[in-house]
Write a protein that holds these residues in place. Structure first.
Motif, mmCIF file in Angstrom:
data_model
loop_
_atom_site.group_PDB
_atom_site.id
_atom_site.type_symbol
_atom_site.label_atom_id
_atom_site.label_comp_id
_atom_site.label_asym_id
_atom_site.label_seq_id
_atom_site.Cartn_x
_atom_site.Cartn_y
_atom_site.Cartn_z
ATOM 1 N N GLU A 102 0.817 -1.209 0.000
ATOM 2 C CA GLU A 102 0.000 0.000 0.000
ATOM 3 C C GLU A 102 0.853 1.262 0.000
ATOM 4 O OE1 GLU A 102 -2.566 -0.273 3.322
ATOM 5 O OE2 GLU A 102 -3.807 -1.867 2.478
ATOM 6 N N GLY A 103 2.172 1.084 -0.158
ATOM 7 C CA GLY A 103 3.054 2.244 -0.188
ATOM 8 C C GLY A 103 3.334 2.813 1.176
ATOM 9 N N VAL A 104 3.137 2.029 2.228
ATOM 10 C CA VAL A 104 3.355 2.510 3.583
ATOM 11 C C VAL A 104 4.557 1.790 4.194
ATOM 12 C CG1 VAL A 104 2.397 2.730 5.895
ATOM 13 C CG2 VAL A 104 0.932 3.016 3.896
ATOM 14 N N SER A 105 5.496 2.540 4.721
ATOM 15 C CA SER A 105 6.642 1.959 5.405
ATOM 16 C C SER A 105 6.698 2.529 6.816
ATOM 17 C CB SER A 105 7.945 2.255 4.643
ATOM 18 O OG SER A 105 8.139 3.645 4.523
ATOM 19 N N TYR A 106 7.623 2.010 7.631
ATOM 20 C CA TYR A 106 7.682 2.416 9.030
ATOM 21 C C TYR A 106 9.110 2.802 9.387
ATOM 22 C CZ TYR A 106 3.164 0.190 8.926
ATOM 23 O OH TYR A 106 1.880 -0.135 8.597
ATOM 24 N N LEU A 107 9.220 3.866 10.106
ATOM 25 C CA LEU A 107 10.525 4.393 10.478
ATOM 26 C C LEU A 107 10.703 4.220 11.981
ATOM 27 C CD1 LEU A 107 13.034 5.807 9.435
ATOM 28 C CD2 LEU A 107 11.874 7.988 9.722
ATOM 29 N N PRO A 108 11.531 3.268 12.424
ATOM 30 C CA PRO A 108 11.681 3.020 13.862
ATOM 31 C C PRO A 108 12.541 4.085 14.533
ATOM 32 C CG PRO A 108 13.175 1.600 12.644
ATOM 33 C CD PRO A 108 12.354 2.332 11.616
ATOM 34 N N VAL A 109 12.137 4.509 15.716
ATOM 35 C CA VAL A 109 12.924 5.459 16.512
ATOM 36 C C VAL A 109 13.117 4.870 17.907
ATOM 37 C CG1 VAL A 109 12.085 7.476 15.246
ATOM 38 C CG2 VAL A 109 10.861 6.706 17.289
ATOM 39 N N ALA A 110 14.122 5.369 18.606
ATOM 40 C CA ALA A 110 14.389 4.907 19.967
ATOM 41 C C ALA A 110 14.221 6.075 20.933
ATOM 42 C CB ALA A 110 15.806 4.342 20.073
ATOM 43 N N THR A 111 13.686 5.802 22.117
ATOM 44 C CA THR A 111 13.521 6.843 23.126
ATOM 45 C C THR A 111 13.442 6.234 24.514
ATOM 46 O OG1 THR A 111 12.113 8.702 23.852
ATOM 47 C CG2 THR A 111 10.989 6.785 22.893
ATOM 48 N N SER A 112 13.900 6.986 25.488
ATOM 49 C CA SER A 112 13.735 6.574 26.884
ATOM 50 C C SER A 112 12.552 7.298 27.522
ATOM 51 C CB SER A 112 15.018 6.880 27.684
ATOM 52 O OG SER A 112 15.314 8.268 27.641
ATOM 53 N N ARG A 113 11.861 8.127 26.721
ATOM 54 C CA ARG A 113 10.700 8.884 27.198
ATOM 55 C C ARG A 113 9.567 8.749 26.183
ATOM 56 N NH1 ARG A 113 13.086 14.432 26.886
ATOM 57 N NH2 ARG A 113 11.334 15.227 28.093
ATOM 58 N N PRO A 114 8.910 7.598 26.159
ATOM 59 C CA PRO A 114 7.872 7.355 25.141
ATOM 60 C C PRO A 114 6.775 8.409 25.111
ATOM 61 C CG PRO A 114 8.422 5.315 26.281
ATOM 62 C CD PRO A 114 9.120 6.411 27.024
ATOM 63 N N GLU A 115 6.485 9.014 26.274
ATOM 64 C CA GLU A 115 5.400 9.997 26.299
ATOM 65 C C GLU A 115 5.700 11.203 25.416
ATOM 66 O OE1 GLU A 115 8.279 11.310 29.445
ATOM 67 O OE2 GLU A 115 7.526 9.416 28.620
ATOM 68 N N THR A 116 6.986 11.491 25.173
ATOM 69 C CA THR A 116 7.329 12.657 24.355
ATOM 70 C C THR A 116 7.064 12.428 22.871
ATOM 71 O OG1 THR A 116 9.660 11.995 24.138
ATOM 72 C CG2 THR A 116 9.068 13.407 26.012
ATOM 73 N N VAL A 166 12.550 14.695 39.124
ATOM 74 C CA VAL A 166 13.149 14.644 37.794
ATOM 75 C C VAL A 166 12.799 15.928 37.044
ATOM 76 C CG1 VAL A 166 13.157 13.451 35.565
ATOM 77 C CG2 VAL A 166 13.072 12.136 37.692
ATOM 78 N N ILE A 167 13.813 16.604 36.542
ATOM 79 C CA ILE A 167 13.606 17.862 35.831
ATOM 80 C C ILE A 167 13.103 17.585 34.424
ATOM 81 C CG2 ILE A 167 14.765 19.898 34.880
ATOM 82 C CD1 ILE A 167 16.677 19.738 37.263
ATOM 83 N N GLU A 168 12.072 18.287 34.030
ATOM 84 C CA GLU A 168 11.462 18.082 32.719
ATOM 85 C C GLU A 168 11.791 19.251 31.796
ATOM 86 O OE1 GLU A 168 9.848 15.857 30.058
ATOM 87 O OE2 GLU A 168 9.487 15.261 32.135
ATOM 88 N N HIS A 226 10.558 19.845 24.213
ATOM 89 C CA HIS A 226 10.858 19.087 25.427
ATOM 90 C C HIS A 226 12.243 18.448 25.431
ATOM 91 C CE1 HIS A 226 6.880 19.484 27.247
ATOM 92 N NE2 HIS A 226 6.413 19.416 26.005
ATOM 93 N N ASP A 227 13.155 18.993 24.659
ATOM 94 C CA ASP A 227 14.529 18.501 24.657
ATOM 95 C C ASP A 227 15.427 19.621 24.146
ATOM 96 O OD1 ASP A 227 16.331 15.799 24.593
ATOM 97 O OD2 ASP A 227 16.890 17.137 22.953
ATOM 98 N N MET A 228 16.537 19.862 24.834
ATOM 99 C CA MET A 228 17.381 20.999 24.475
ATOM 100 C C MET A 228 18.052 20.819 23.118
ATOM 101 S SD MET A 228 19.017 22.044 28.182
ATOM 102 C CE MET A 228 19.267 20.349 28.710
ATOM 103 N N ASN A 229 18.520 19.604 22.828
ATOM 104 C CA ASN A 229 19.129 19.360 21.522
ATOM 105 C C ASN A 229 18.096 19.438 20.406
ATOM 106 O OD1 ASN A 229 21.739 18.909 22.600
ATOM 107 N ND2 ASN A 229 21.217 16.775 23.054
ATOM 108 N N TRP A 239 3.728 3.332 26.109
ATOM 109 C CA TRP A 239 4.478 2.153 25.688
ATOM 110 C C TRP A 239 3.572 0.916 25.631
ATOM 111 C CZ3 TRP A 239 8.440 1.203 22.937
ATOM 112 C CH2 TRP A 239 8.975 -0.089 22.902
ATOM 113 N N SER A 240 2.699 0.792 26.612
ATOM 114 C CA SER A 240 1.763 -0.331 26.621
ATOM 115 C C SER A 240 0.882 -0.313 25.381
ATOM 116 C CB SER A 240 0.903 -0.279 27.891
ATOM 117 O OG SER A 240 -0.073 -1.293 27.881
ATOM 118 N N ASP A 241 0.435 0.874 24.991
ATOM 119 C CA ASP A 241 -0.415 0.990 23.813
ATOM 120 C C ASP A 241 0.365 0.712 22.529
ATOM 121 O OD1 ASP A 241 -2.501 1.576 25.475
ATOM 122 O OD2 ASP A 241 -2.528 3.727 25.054
#
Length: 229
Positions: free
Chosen positions: A10-24, A153-155, A80-83, A125-127
């Motif tokens: 269907e022309g759809v691909s997926y781009l995986p990313v990594a994070t330690s803060r899934p909510e962001t 924890v500073i946000e 939500h991230d300085m970089n 993450w559960s979802d």
């Protein structure tokens, strides 16, 4: 990623990313890849859909993305991230703030609005696992900034601040040293002085300590003599 080369039927691909803060993920406004990375370079210019909030975001190319770190594709959350903030400024990205000052998620987060950030982390993450979008979990050692006073924890979070423009102050100071009106002793530190002022950033004068420092003012209800004691 819709309409990208290398996708499914269907022309759809997926781009995986990594994070330690899934909510962001809910505040992502781009995914960045290195233009020299053969795995993802063909996706630059395409669009990705942020899970759960349905936000369409650009896939951008940036040579600063480390192809060896994480998946090689960088989720960008400028608010939500300085970089990521610097990356957002560089590429003119949207800044979406997803948190309230009490650490709960705001109305930008669809069904997660009102959840505490840590509860939202578990829920997102559960979802992701439930809908088959989670790839894997692995141990990752990182530094977590904490408040010196309360230990919370500073946000990192985009907020309104007050700044002093430093260039009008730095330039005259540089000229004084260049003309020889002011001498740096020992002279080898002149290079350090110049480098500091030539690259100085605007000075944030807003207080981030909500409790703040005590104002040196006292009230005495017993008269002047009592106050002097």
């Amino acid at each position: 990623v819709s309409g990208a080369a290398g996708g499914d039927e269907e022309g759809v691909s997926y781009l995986p990313v990594a994070t330690s803060r899934p909510e962001t993920i809910l505040g992502d406004t781009a995914v960045a890849v290195n233009p020299s990375d053969p795995r993802f370079s063909h996706l630059i210019g395409s669009k990705a859909i942020v899970p759960f909030v349905g936000r369409e975001v650009p896939i951008i190319g940036d040579e600063g993305v480390d192809v060896e770190f994480g998946t090689g594709a960088l989720k960008v959350t400028p608010a939500h991230d300085m970089n990521d903030y610097a990356l957002g400024k560089k590429h003119g990205l949207e800044f979406v703030r997803i948190m309230n000052k009490d650490g709960t998620l705001n109305g930008e987060c669809a069904e997660y609005a009102g959840l505490d950030r840590f509860k939202a982390r578990e829920r997102v993450w559960s979802d992701l696992e439930a809908c088959g979008m989670a790839v894997r979990t692995e141990a990752y050692e990182t530094r977590v900034p904490k408040s010196q006073r309360g230990g919370e924890v500073i946000e990192p979070m985009l907020s309104e601040q007050w700044f002093v423009e430093m260039k009008p102050l730095a330039d005259p100071s540089l000229d004084l040293v260049r003309r020889g009106d002011v001498k740096i002793v020992p002279q080898r530190f002149e290079k350090v002085y110049n480098n500091w002022l030539e690259n100085i950033q605007d000075w944030c004068i807003s207080r981030q300590l909500w409790w703040g420092h005590r104002i040196p003012a006292w009230y005495c209800y017993e008269g002047r003599e009592e106050a002097e004691r």
